[in-house]
Design a protein around this motif. Sequence first.
Motif, PDB file in Angstrom:
ATOM      1  N   SER A   1     -10.560 -16.632  -3.047  1.00  0.00           N
ATOM      2  CA  SER A   1     -12.012 -16.509  -2.925  1.00  0.00           C
ATOM      3  C   SER A   1     -12.412 -15.174  -2.317  1.00  0.00           C
ATOM      4  N   ARG A   2     -11.528 -14.572  -1.510  1.00  0.00           N
ATOM      5  CA  ARG A   2     -11.784 -13.250  -0.925  1.00  0.00           C
ATOM      6  C   ARG A   2     -10.556 -12.368  -1.149  1.00  0.00           C
ATOM      7  N   TYR A   3     -10.802 -11.189  -1.668  1.00  0.00           N
ATOM      8  CA  TYR A   3      -9.714 -10.254  -1.963  1.00  0.00           C
ATOM      9  C   TYR A   3     -10.166  -8.866  -1.526  1.00  0.00           C
ATOM     10  N   VAL A   4      -9.419  -8.262  -0.611  1.00  0.00           N
ATOM     11  CA  VAL A   4      -9.829  -7.001   0.010  1.00  0.00           C
ATOM     12  C   VAL A   4      -9.004  -5.853  -0.550  1.00  0.00           C
ATOM     13  N   ARG A   5      -9.697  -4.754  -0.825  1.00  0.00           N
ATOM     14  CA  ARG A   5      -9.044  -3.502  -1.208  1.00  0.00           C
ATOM     15  C   ARG A   5      -9.552  -2.400  -0.281  1.00  0.00           C
ATOM     16  N   VAL A   6      -8.645  -1.770   0.428  1.00  0.00           N
ATOM     17  CA  VAL A   6      -8.974  -0.608   1.253  1.00  0.00           C
ATOM     18  C   VAL A   6      -8.179   0.559   0.676  1.00  0.00           C
ATOM     19  N   TYR A   7      -8.864   1.517   0.084  1.00  0.00           N
ATOM     20  CA  TYR A   7      -8.151   2.589  -0.623  1.00  0.00           C
ATOM     21  C   TYR A   7      -8.881   3.917  -0.448  1.00  0.00           C
TER      22      TYR A   7
ATOM     23  N   PRO B   1      -4.052 -14.068   5.708  1.00  0.00           N
ATOM     24  CA  PRO B   1      -3.785 -13.844   4.277  1.00  0.00           C
ATOM     25  C   PRO B   1      -2.621 -12.884   4.068  1.00  0.00           C
ATOM     26  N   LYS B   2      -2.056 -12.946   2.889  1.00  0.00           N
ATOM     27  CA  LYS B   2      -0.962 -12.041   2.537  1.00  0.00           C
ATOM     28  C   LYS B   2      -1.504 -10.631   2.350  1.00  0.00           C
ATOM     29  N   SER B   3      -0.630  -9.664   2.451  1.00  0.00           N
ATOM     30  CA  SER B   3      -1.041  -8.265   2.311  1.00  0.00           C
ATOM     31  C   SER B   3      -0.006  -7.514   1.480  1.00  0.00           C
ATOM     32  N   GLU B   4      -0.430  -6.354   0.982  1.00  0.00           N
ATOM     33  CA  GLU B   4       0.461  -5.568   0.114  1.00  0.00           C
ATOM     34  C   GLU B   4       0.062  -4.096   0.170  1.00  0.00           C
ATOM     35  N   ARG B   5       1.054  -3.247   0.281  1.00  0.00           N
ATOM     36  CA  ARG B   5       0.844  -1.806   0.149  1.00  0.00           C
ATOM     37  C   ARG B   5       1.013  -1.394  -1.306  1.00  0.00           C
TER      38      ARG B   5
ATOM     39  N   ALA C   1       2.138   7.372  -1.711  1.00  0.00           N
ATOM     40  CA  ALA C   1       1.769   8.136  -0.517  1.00  0.00           C
ATOM     41  C   ALA C   1       2.120   7.404   0.770  1.00  0.00           C
ATOM     42  N   TRP C   2       2.421   6.114   0.697  1.00  0.00           N
ATOM     43  CA  TRP C   2       2.831   5.397   1.900  1.00  0.00           C
ATOM     44  C   TRP C   2       4.176   5.920   2.412  1.00  0.00           C
ATOM     45  N   ARG C   3       5.065   6.301   1.501  1.00  0.00           N
ATOM     46  CA  ARG C   3       6.385   6.796   1.906  1.00  0.00           C
ATOM     47  C   ARG C   3       6.352   8.291   2.197  1.00  0.00           C
ATOM     48  N   LYS C   4       5.649   9.030   1.342  1.00  0.00           N
ATOM     49  CA  LYS C   4       5.540  10.472   1.531  1.00  0.00           C
ATOM     50  C   LYS C   4       4.180  10.923   1.024  1.00  0.00           C
ATOM     51  N   GLU C   5       3.452  11.607   1.873  1.00  0.00           N
ATOM     52  CA  GLU C   5       2.100  12.023   1.509  1.00  0.00           C
ATOM     53  C   GLU C   5       2.144  13.024   0.356  1.00  0.00           C
ATOM     54  N   ASP C   6       1.564  12.620  -0.785  1.00  0.00           N
ATOM     55  CA  ASP C   6       1.542  13.492  -1.959  1.00  0.00           C
ATOM     56  C   ASP C   6       0.131  13.680  -2.504  1.00  0.00           C
ATOM     57  N   GLY C   7      -0.872  13.184  -1.774  1.00  0.00           N
ATOM     58  CA  GLY C   7      -2.257  13.390  -2.187  1.00  0.00           C
ATOM     59  C   GLY C   7      -2.753  12.431  -3.240  1.00  0.00           C
ATOM     60  N   THR C   8      -1.926  11.455  -3.649  1.00  0.00           N
ATOM     61  CA  THR C   8      -2.361  10.510  -4.680  1.00  0.00           C
ATOM     62  C   THR C   8      -3.157   9.349  -4.108  1.00  0.00           C
ATOM     63  N   GLY C   9      -3.078   9.132  -2.811  1.00  0.00           N
ATOM     64  CA  GLY C   9      -3.883   8.090  -2.189  1.00  0.00           C
ATOM     65  C   GLY C   9      -3.121   6.813  -1.902  1.00  0.00           C
TER      66      GLY C   9
ATOM     67  N   THR D   1      -3.389   2.551  -0.952  1.00  0.00           N
ATOM     68  CA  THR D   1      -4.201   1.348  -1.124  1.00  0.00           C
ATOM     69  C   THR D   1      -3.549   0.216  -0.352  1.00  0.00           C
ATOM     70  N   PHE D   2      -4.380  -0.552   0.355  1.00  0.00           N
ATOM     71  CA  PHE D   2      -3.885  -1.707   1.096  1.00  0.00           C
ATOM     72  C   PHE D   2      -4.666  -2.933   0.637  1.00  0.00           C
ATOM     73  N   TYR D   3      -3.931  -3.920   0.092  1.00  0.00           N
ATOM     74  CA  TYR D   3      -4.537  -5.149  -0.414  1.00  0.00           C
ATOM     75  C   TYR D   3      -4.356  -6.268   0.608  1.00  0.00           C
ATOM     76  N   ILE D   4      -5.380  -7.100   0.728  1.00  0.00           N
ATOM     77  CA  ILE D   4      -5.327  -8.265   1.613  1.00  0.00           C
ATOM     78  C   ILE D   4      -5.785  -9.471   0.810  1.00  0.00           C
ATOM     79  N   GLY D   5      -4.939 -10.487   0.754  1.00  0.00           N
ATOM     80  CA  GLY D   5      -5.234 -11.667  -0.043  1.00  0.00           C
ATOM     81  C   GLY D   5      -4.602 -11.570  -1.422  1.00  0.00           C
ATOM     82  N   ARG D   6      -5.011 -12.466  -2.297  1.00  0.00           N
ATOM     83  CA  ARG D   6      -4.548 -12.483  -3.679  1.00  0.00           C
ATOM     84  C   ARG D   6      -5.751 -12.386  -4.612  1.00  0.00           C
ATOM     85  N   LEU D   7      -5.518 -11.853  -5.814  1.00  0.00           N
ATOM     86  CA  LEU D   7      -6.613 -11.555  -6.730  1.00  0.00           C
ATOM     87  C   LEU D   7      -7.417 -12.798  -7.088  1.00  0.00           C
TER      88      LEU D   7
END
Length: 455
Positions: A212-218, A185-189, A193-201, A203-209
Motif C-alpha cells: 500500500s506504501r512504496y517509497v523511492r528516495v533517489y 518494511p523491507k528495503s533495497e539499494r 554509485a552505492w559501491r563507487k561514486e560514478d555520478g549515475t545516482g 536509489t533507496f527503496y522502502i517497501g514492496r511495489l
Amino acid sequence: MRREQMSEEVEYFSHFITDGNGKLREVLQRRGKTDGVFIDWLTVTFHEDTLVKAAGHPLVSDNEYMYVLSRKLEEILGFGITRKCKSKGNKFYEMMFRLGSETVDYGEVHYGGQRGTVLIELKGVGCSMAKEGWEARMFDFLQQAIRPRITRIDLAIDFFNGEYTPEQAELDHDNGFFDNHNMRPKSERKGTAWRKEDGTGKTFYIGRLKNSRYVRVYEKGRQLGDKESKWVRFEIQFNYGDIDIPNEILIDEGSYFCGAFPICASFHNMPEAKRFETVKKVLNQTFDHKLKHGKNAVGKLVNFMVDVGLSAEEIVEMLKAENGYPTGLEPERYSLDELRYAERGGYLHDNISIDEELNTDWLDFRVSSDFDRNKRLLDIEGDISRQRKEADDFEAFVERKLQELEPLEKRLDRIARQEAERMRRIRRMNAPYRWFYGRFVTYRKTPEVFNHCFF
C-alpha cells in the motif's frame, strides 16, 4: 472555498541542471507553496455511466464514450485524448488511448472489458503539463462520478540542495522512522554509485511495489544526466488494496504525505497528518469459486466411484479431509445469507462491499430533467447509410476495374450479352401479352375513368 485555496497553493517554476555534454537544461517543476508536496502520478477508475451522466443523453458506441471523456479531460487537464493505440496495454482492458504526443507520453486511457469501468492513468509529465488547478477540478469530477476509485497516487517532495539523501533514508530506515504498526518494511539499494561514486545516482527503496506504501528516495538530478546535481526526490507511491485512498488526497496532498511515515512529519512546514482507512473485505473467496476448482479436481473421480457402486456417504467419507477448511473460506464470516448474496451479486472478492455494488442511487440522473434519453451524440442511422453507400460505390468501382482488365474477346462477349438482355427486356415490356397466373393473356391498358372526387 477550501478547494480553491488548495489549488492556489501550488506553484510552478523551473529548475536548471546540466546534461552529460555540459549544456544547461531546464526542467519544469511544480510543488505546494507551503509544504512542497505535489502529485507525480495518478491512476483513477470509474464506471462508464459517469460519461453518460456528463453527456446528459445516452451514448451508443465506444467512440461516443471516448469523445465525451476527451472533452471532459480537456476541461480538467487542459489536454484530451490524441489517438487510439494499437496495443491494448497492460491493464487487461480491450482498448488503450493516448494522452499526449507520439514522443511525449502524458498518460493513457483504458476502456472496455473490465465490468464497465474506465481507467485514466496520468503520468509524471502529464501531471506537470496539466493546466493549473487540475487537482481541484479532478476532485470535483470524481465527487460526481459513479463508483470512483483512486487506485494509485504518487506524492513527492524535492530537495534541490541535498537536504535529504538516499544515505539518510537508509539510516532513518534502520532507526525505525519508516515503521508502521511496529513493523519495519523491507528495503533495497539500487545503483552502482552505492559501491563507487560514478555520478549515475543512488536509489533507496522502502517497501514492496505491490504494498500500500512504496517509497523511492533517489537522486533525481543525476538521473537526468547532471553528475554533480544535489537534487533528491522523496516519493511515496500509494496503492489501493489494504488502504482506501480518498478523493480528498487530490486537494490535501501534504496531510496524507505527512501521515504516511514518522519521518515525513519531520520535513519543513508539514501540515497536520492524516491517515488512510484500512479496507476490510466482506469475503475473501466465494463458495462458487471454491466449488468450481473442487469440481475440476475430483469431479471425474466422483463419477468413477459412483459407477463402481459406492454410495454417496462412502464417497463423502473417502474424500473428506480430516480437518480444516479451504484457504479463504472463513466460517465465522461466511454465513448462508452471504452465500445467497454471492449467488446474486457475483464474486465478492473483487469488491469492497456488497452494498456498494448493489447500490442503485446513482441511477437517479437517468430520470432527471437534465437527461434526454432520445438525444444522440452522433447520427448513427446516417453513418450506417453513408457507410453502405460507400461500400456499394466501392464494389462498383472494383467491378469496373476488373472489367477493364478483361481480354478484348471476353469484353466484347460480355457487352453482347448485356445488349441482348437489354433488348429482351424492351421487347417484353412492349409485348401485347403478359404472363398471368401461368398463362399468357392479352394485355391492354384500360382507360382511367374520370372522377371529380380526385380533385
